[in-house]
Design a protein around this motif. Sequence first.
Motif, PDB file in Angstrom:
ATOM      1  N   LEU A 179      25.489  67.205  32.274  1.00 19.87           N
ATOM      2  CA  LEU A 179      26.295  66.016  32.534  1.00 19.87           C
ATOM      3  C   LEU A 179      25.832  64.873  31.651  1.00 19.87           C
ATOM      4  CD1 LEU A 179      28.228  64.226  34.339  1.00 19.87           C
ATOM      5  CD2 LEU A 179      26.263  63.914  35.863  1.00 19.87           C
ATOM      6  N   ALA A 180      26.794  64.199  30.992  1.00 21.21           N
ATOM      7  CA  ALA A 180      26.487  63.014  30.195  1.00 21.21           C
ATOM      8  C   ALA A 180      27.236  61.822  30.770  1.00 21.21           C
ATOM      9  CB  ALA A 180      26.880  63.219  28.734  1.00 21.21           C
ATOM     10  N   LEU A 181      26.526  60.709  30.937  1.00 18.73           N
ATOM     11  CA  LEU A 181      27.096  59.449  31.418  1.00 18.73           C
ATOM     12  C   LEU A 181      26.936  58.437  30.295  1.00 18.73           C
ATOM     13  CD1 LEU A 181      25.426  59.467  34.973  1.00 18.73           C
ATOM     14  CD2 LEU A 181      27.727  60.254  34.383  1.00 18.73           C
ATOM     15  N   LEU A 182      28.029  58.101  29.624  1.00 26.93           N
ATOM     16  CA  LEU A 182      27.969  57.268  28.429  1.00 26.93           C
ATOM     17  C   LEU A 182      28.250  55.803  28.763  1.00 26.93           C
ATOM     18  CD1 LEU A 182      29.886  59.563  25.901  1.00 26.93           C
ATOM     19  CD2 LEU A 182      27.493  59.667  26.645  1.00 26.93           C
ATOM     20  N   GLY A 183      27.432  54.912  28.194  1.00 23.61           N
ATOM     21  CA  GLY A 183      27.572  53.485  28.496  1.00 23.61           C
ATOM     22  C   GLY A 183      27.339  53.206  29.959  1.00 23.61           C
ATOM     23  N   ALA A 184      26.332  53.857  30.530  1.00 27.77           N
ATOM     24  CA  ALA A 184      26.238  53.945  31.991  1.00 27.77           C
ATOM     25  C   ALA A 184      24.992  53.321  32.595  1.00 27.77           C
ATOM     26  CB  ALA A 184      26.336  55.408  32.415  1.00 27.77           C
ATOM     27  N   ALA A 185      24.423  52.293  31.966  1.00 28.03           N
ATOM     28  CA  ALA A 185      23.272  51.621  32.572  1.00 28.03           C
ATOM     29  C   ALA A 185      23.677  50.372  33.341  1.00 28.03           C
ATOM     30  CB  ALA A 185      22.240  51.270  31.512  1.00 28.03           C
ATOM     31  N   ALA A 196      24.729  61.758  41.147  1.00 26.04           N
ATOM     32  CA  ALA A 196      24.423  62.995  40.431  1.00 26.04           C
ATOM     33  C   ALA A 196      23.125  63.619  40.927  1.00 26.04           C
ATOM     34  CB  ALA A 196      24.340  62.724  38.926  1.00 26.04           C
ATOM     35  N   LEU A 197      22.156  62.758  41.289  1.00 25.88           N
ATOM     36  CA  LEU A 197      20.853  63.257  41.717  1.00 25.88           C
ATOM     37  C   LEU A 197      20.828  63.691  43.179  1.00 25.88           C
ATOM     38  CD1 LEU A 197      18.376  60.726  40.029  1.00 25.88           C
ATOM     39  CD2 LEU A 197      19.176  62.939  39.182  1.00 25.88           C
ATOM     40  N   HIS A 198      21.736  63.154  44.001  1.00 30.41           N
ATOM     41  CA  HIS A 198      21.587  63.347  45.439  1.00 30.41           C
ATOM     42  C   HIS A 198      22.779  63.980  46.149  1.00 30.41           C
ATOM     43  CE1 HIS A 198      18.718  59.957  44.472  1.00 30.41           C
ATOM     44  NE2 HIS A 198      17.939  60.880  44.971  1.00 30.41           N
ATOM     45  N   ALA A 199      23.844  64.268  45.416  1.00 27.82           N
ATOM     46  CA  ALA A 199      24.975  64.962  46.026  1.00 27.82           C
ATOM     47  C   ALA A 199      24.622  66.434  46.238  1.00 27.82           C
ATOM     48  CB  ALA A 199      26.207  64.839  45.127  1.00 27.82           C
ATOM     49  N   GLU A 200      25.424  67.112  47.030  1.00 24.17           N
ATOM     50  CA  GLU A 200      25.180  68.537  47.260  1.00 24.17           C
ATOM     51  C   GLU A 200      25.373  69.345  45.980  1.00 24.17           C
ATOM     52  OE1 GLU A 200      27.260  70.227  50.526  1.00 24.17           O
ATOM     53  OE2 GLU A 200      26.501  68.782  51.990  1.00 24.17           O
ATOM     54  N   ARG A 201      26.407  68.996  45.193  1.00 24.45           N
ATOM     55  CA  ARG A 201      26.642  69.691  43.928  1.00 24.45           C
ATOM     56  C   ARG A 201      26.012  68.863  42.819  1.00 24.45           C
ATOM     57  NH1 ARG A 201      32.610  71.395  41.824  1.00 24.45           N
ATOM     58  NH2 ARG A 201      32.533  72.462  43.846  1.00 24.45           N
ATOM     59  N   ARG A 202      24.945  69.421  42.214  1.00 24.21           N
ATOM     60  CA  ARG A 202      24.199  68.663  41.214  1.00 24.21           C
ATOM     61  C   ARG A 202      24.195  69.399  39.872  1.00 24.21           C
ATOM     62  NH1 ARG A 202      20.949  67.947  45.863  1.00 24.21           N
ATOM     63  NH2 ARG A 202      19.603  69.699  45.312  1.00 24.21           N
ATOM     64  N   PRO A 203      24.156  68.654  38.776  1.00 18.34           N
ATOM     65  CA  PRO A 203      23.968  69.276  37.464  1.00 18.34           C
ATOM     66  C   PRO A 203      22.501  69.637  37.266  1.00 18.34           C
ATOM     67  CG  PRO A 203      24.078  66.911  37.228  1.00 18.34           C
ATOM     68  CD  PRO A 203      24.307  67.195  38.689  1.00 18.34           C
ATOM     69  N   SER A 204      22.197  70.362  36.214  1.00 17.76           N
ATOM     70  CA  SER A 204      20.797  70.670  35.890  1.00 17.76           C
ATOM     71  C   SER A 204      20.227  69.644  34.917  1.00 17.76           C
ATOM     72  CB  SER A 204      20.669  72.070  35.296  1.00 17.76           C
ATOM     73  OG  SER A 204      21.407  72.170  34.085  1.00 17.76           O
ATOM     74  N   VAL A 205      21.117  69.004  34.137  1.00 17.09           N
ATOM     75  CA  VAL A 205      20.700  68.001  33.166  1.00 17.09           C
ATOM     76  C   VAL A 205      21.626  66.794  33.274  1.00 17.09           C
ATOM     77  CG1 VAL A 205      20.338  67.446  30.726  1.00 17.09           C
ATOM     78  CG2 VAL A 205      19.875  69.766  31.557  1.00 17.09           C
ATOM     79  N   ASP A 252      21.781  67.874  20.687  1.00 15.28           N
ATOM     80  CA  ASP A 252      20.469  68.483  20.497  1.00 15.28           C
ATOM     81  C   ASP A 252      19.655  68.472  21.792  1.00 15.28           C
ATOM     82  OD1 ASP A 252      20.996  69.032  17.861  1.00 15.28           O
ATOM     83  OD2 ASP A 252      19.874  67.319  17.057  1.00 15.28           O
ATOM     84  N   LEU A 253      19.897  67.464  22.643  1.00 19.17           N
ATOM     85  CA  LEU A 253      19.156  67.394  23.919  1.00 19.17           C
ATOM     86  C   LEU A 253      19.470  68.572  24.823  1.00 19.17           C
ATOM     87  CD1 LEU A 253      19.425  63.588  24.846  1.00 19.17           C
ATOM     88  CD2 LEU A 253      17.332  64.846  24.282  1.00 19.17           C
ATOM     89  N   VAL A 254      20.629  69.200  24.630  1.00 15.99           N
ATOM     90  CA  VAL A 254      21.023  70.326  25.491  1.00 15.99           C
ATOM     91  C   VAL A 254      21.210  71.599  24.662  1.00 15.99           C
ATOM     92  CG1 VAL A 254      22.024  68.927  27.324  1.00 15.99           C
ATOM     93  CG2 VAL A 254      23.441  69.560  25.365  1.00 15.99           C
ATOM     94  N   GLY A 258      26.651  71.584  23.905  1.00 14.97           N
ATOM     95  CA  GLY A 258      27.624  70.647  24.445  1.00 14.97           C
ATOM     96  C   GLY A 258      27.485  70.472  25.949  1.00 14.97           C
ATOM     97  N   TYR A 259      28.281  69.553  26.479  1.00 11.41           N
ATOM     98  CA  TYR A 259      28.179  69.167  27.893  1.00 11.41           C
ATOM     99  C   TYR A 259      29.381  69.693  28.679  1.00 11.41           C
ATOM    100  CZ  TYR A 259      24.437  66.037  26.445  1.00 11.41           C
ATOM    101  OH  TYR A 259      23.269  65.532  25.955  1.00 11.41           O
TER     102      TYR A 259
END
Length: 419
Positions: A179-185, A196-205, A252-254, A258-259
């Motif tokens: 998962l990528a969150l762009l412009g998301a701070a 993303a961190l605390h829902a039941e369905r979570r990504p790995s990255v 490259d991070l993943v 791709g995402y």
Amino acid sequence: MKTRAVRIYGENDLRMEEFELPEIKDDEILARIVSNSICMSTYKAVIQGARHKRVPDDVAENPTITGHEFAGEIIKVGKKWQEQFKPGDKFAVQPALNYKGSPYAPGYSYKYFGGNTEYTIIPQEVMELGYLLKYEGEGFYEASLSEPMSCILGGYHAVYHTESNNYIHKMGIVEGGKLALLGAAGPMGLGAVDYALHAERRPSVVVVTDINQERLDRAASLFTQEEAKKQGVELHFVNTAEMEDVPKELNDLVGGEGYDDVFVYAPVRELAEQGDQILGKDGCMNFFAGPSDKELSAEFNLYNIHYSPTHIMGSTGGNDDDMRESLKMSAEGKLNPATMITHIGGLDSAADTIQNLPGIPGGKKLIYTSIDMELTALDDFTKKGEEDPRYADLAEIIAKNNGLWSAEAEKYLLENFTK
């Protein structure tokens, strides 16, 4: 009874005034508003006045109460609803009514129903739709922020993926995906990280980008890599300002694959194009940020859309189920909407805050309607405490809560600042 409220009279014409509320009908509810968070869409309604689709044409003669991200306590229940609700119940309201196709909604359209007021009358259409939602948590601010959080949840639920040779859309992000969150701070992006961190369905990255290092540092302090790892998520905060080739470095991070899911949280063409370029096979990009420019456009790779196939879509708002999920997760301590809050103020500061919202830095501005208080950044409470010990006490409470607003801070505020 009398109430104070901030009402729209026309373009850039906001007034805080006191007026009489009528007696409620059998199918209505009288409520005390405790908190209302300020939304950019309120600013848009104020600068447009009656030209806004949700603001009535006769607003100059029948002004409407602003604010739609509110929470409070029920005071009196009309006969029709006395088996479902009682005085003292805490609540939030799903404001996207769409009642019988009408664009009218609280915060834009109603003479006696909105968030920037001490007391409000909840009309029968809200009750009929089932949009008066009980809240079991401690802090009213969490219930106020369940509305913007529901928009975030709605975005997560709206993305989709497909199966080859089957006409099936699988709704929601890929579990265990990238998962990528762009412009998301910013405030909405922080809510997206939290979910993303605390829902039941979570990504790995999860990869979060921005070009403001100060905002990224704050986000990283609120959501640590250690906490993310406990949830089974690899978390990265990335400043793309100095990158020569943003899509390549993000991919490259993943591992260059791709995402699966990409969300664009700022209405910027470059970000949308970056999002398209980092989508993997069957990846879905949600252009979440609402642009004010009706001509905003971007270039997308149609070859990938056809053959990969990647998906481009957008979402706005959430529904009542999204809001119920947000309220439940906040009450259970799984979500902390306080990460979005950077300023606190009283009802007397609401009008200026709305009219100057684009120029006020930071995240969510939270108004407590029973108090008079200058809009104040959480970081400025210590300085104000040099002259007023109440602010010093609040600064101490905020400091021990990792710099965040909290139920304890809210309780102190309401006990010591209320008129």
